[in-house]
Scaffold this motif. Structure first.
Motif, PDB file in Angstrom:
ATOM      1  N   SER A 144      42.044  30.115  37.319  1.00  0.00           N
ATOM      2  CA  SER A 144      42.931  30.336  36.166  1.00  0.00           C
ATOM      3  C   SER A 144      42.502  31.585  35.394  1.00  0.00           C
ATOM      4  O   SER A 144      43.342  32.373  34.948  1.00  0.00           O
ATOM      5  N   VAL A 145      41.187  31.781  35.254  1.00  0.00           N
ATOM      6  CA  VAL A 145      40.680  32.973  34.570  1.00  0.00           C
ATOM      7  C   VAL A 145      40.959  34.208  35.425  1.00  0.00           C
ATOM      8  O   VAL A 145      41.383  35.256  34.914  1.00  0.00           O
ATOM      9  N   LYS A 146      40.744  34.093  36.731  1.00  0.00           N
ATOM     10  CA  LYS A 146      40.990  35.231  37.624  1.00  0.00           C
ATOM     11  C   LYS A 146      42.453  35.639  37.616  1.00  0.00           C
ATOM     12  O   LYS A 146      42.775  36.822  37.681  1.00  0.00           O
ATOM     13  N   THR A 147      43.357  34.653  37.510  1.00  0.00           N
ATOM     14  CA  THR A 147      44.781  34.971  37.472  1.00  0.00           C
ATOM     15  C   THR A 147      45.118  35.751  36.205  1.00  0.00           C
ATOM     16  O   THR A 147      45.877  36.725  36.251  1.00  0.00           O
ATOM     17  N   ARG A 148      44.544  35.347  35.076  1.00  0.00           N
ATOM     18  CA  ARG A 148      44.777  36.092  33.827  1.00  0.00           C
ATOM     19  C   ARG A 148      44.160  37.486  33.917  1.00  0.00           C
ATOM     20  O   ARG A 148      44.738  38.468  33.440  1.00  0.00           O
ATOM     21  N   MET A 149      42.985  37.571  34.511  1.00  0.00           N
ATOM     22  CA  MET A 149      42.327  38.880  34.658  1.00  0.00           C
ATOM     23  C   MET A 149      43.101  39.782  35.613  1.00  0.00           C
ATOM     24  O   MET A 149      43.142  40.992  35.425  1.00  0.00           O
ATOM     25  N   LEU A 150      43.706  39.204  36.633  1.00  0.00           N
ATOM     26  CA  LEU A 150      44.526  39.988  37.556  1.00  0.00           C
ATOM     27  C   LEU A 150      45.639  40.695  36.786  1.00  0.00           C
ATOM     28  O   LEU A 150      45.902  41.878  37.004  1.00  0.00           O
ATOM     29  N   GLU A 151      46.258  39.972  35.868  1.00  0.00           N
ATOM     30  CA  GLU A 151      47.315  40.569  35.053  1.00  0.00           C
ATOM     31  C   GLU A 151      46.778  41.741  34.232  1.00  0.00           C
ATOM     32  O   GLU A 151      47.405  42.804  34.154  1.00  0.00           O
ATOM     33  N   VAL A 152      45.604  41.574  33.654  1.00  0.00           N
ATOM     34  CA  VAL A 152      44.999  42.643  32.853  1.00  0.00           C
ATOM     35  C   VAL A 152      44.619  43.825  33.739  1.00  0.00           C
ATOM     36  O   VAL A 152      44.876  44.987  33.397  1.00  0.00           O
ATOM     37  N   PHE A 153      44.022  43.554  34.895  1.00  0.00           N
ATOM     38  CA  PHE A 153      43.629  44.636  35.806  1.00  0.00           C
ATOM     39  C   PHE A 153      44.848  45.409  36.293  1.00  0.00           C
ATOM     40  O   PHE A 153      44.815  46.632  36.416  1.00  0.00           O
ATOM     41  N   MET A 154      45.939  44.721  36.560  1.00  0.00           N
ATOM     42  CA  MET A 154      47.153  45.409  37.005  1.00  0.00           C
ATOM     43  C   MET A 154      47.756  46.234  35.870  1.00  0.00           C
ATOM     44  O   MET A 154      48.365  47.278  36.106  1.00  0.00           O
ATOM     45  N   GLN A 155      47.550  45.800  34.633  1.00  0.00           N
ATOM     46  CA  GLN A 155      48.013  46.586  33.494  1.00  0.00           C
ATOM     47  C   GLN A 155      47.200  47.875  33.381  1.00  0.00           C
ATOM     48  O   GLN A 155      47.740  48.929  33.041  1.00  0.00           O
ATOM     49  N   VAL A 156      45.911  47.803  33.692  1.00  0.00           N
ATOM     50  CA  VAL A 156      45.075  49.010  33.710  1.00  0.00           C
ATOM     51  C   VAL A 156      45.605  49.988  34.757  1.00  0.00           C
ATOM     52  O   VAL A 156      45.756  51.179  34.494  1.00  0.00           O
TER      53      VAL A 156
END
Length: 186
Positions: free
Chosen positions: A97-109
């Motif tokens: 669940s944390v990795k999925t949220r981080m994926l969204e942030v990384f893709m925003q970068v």
């Protein structure tokens, strides 16, 4: 005996004074190491639009890092990309669940720097993108990964037609990389 043209061609003319030559360098061809050290001003404050658009990145990385991503100076963007890349390893062993949220942030970068005009920053962004998709997101649901990749693909496809051949090549390499990933490719 009078001097002839032949005589003067055989004898090189001596310079009036032989001393150390002063080398003058003009802007062209001067390396980064030759440039005078000047302090680089910190990145500018974020605009309200940037702050709204980047709220998730600010929550994860802090405003200073996000200011580096939006900086006018390429060196700030490059340094920030290195810091963000290092953070992948912090979240790699997190819950899904944390990795999925981080994926969204990384893709925003990635989305923030996908149209960067500086080759070094763009190449660093593409390496980060491949690291996120190939390593970080390897155990994330493929549908979730494709959902986050979808908005980036048109811009990435646009970069395959860039006038800079190295940017073209990097964008094409990312498409080939994505095609070879089991959770993304065909």
């Amino acid at each position: 005996k009078p001097a002839t043209l032949r005589d003067s061609a055989d004898k090189p003319e001596k310079p009036a004074s032989i001393g150390p030559k002063e080398v003058v360098q003009i802007g062209v061809g001067v390396g980064i190491a030759d440039q005078p050290q000047q302090p680089i001003a910190p990145p500018a404050e974020l605009t309200e639009e940037q702050r709204e658009k980047s709220s998730k990145m600010i929550a994860v990385f802090g405003e200073e890092i996000v200011r580096g991503l939006y900086s006018q100076k390429w060196i700030h963007r490059m340094d920030t990309m290195k810091e963000v890349t290092a953070s992948i390893f912090t979240y790699k062993s997190s819950k899904k669940s944390v990795k999925t949220r981080m994926l969204e942030v990384f893709m925003q970068v990635v989305a923030t720097l996908l149209l960067d005009s500086v080759l070094q920053v763009y190449l660093q962004c593409m390496e980060f993108f491949k690291l996120v998709v190939g390593d970080f997101a390897s155990d994330i649901n493929p549908d979730v990964l494709k959902e986050h990749l979808g908005p980036l693909l048109p811009t990435l496809l646009q970069r395959t037609g860039d006038m800079n051949s190295r940017i073209c090549g990097a964008a094409s390499d990312v498409f080939l990389f994505l095609a070879a990933q089991p959770q993304v490719g065909v």
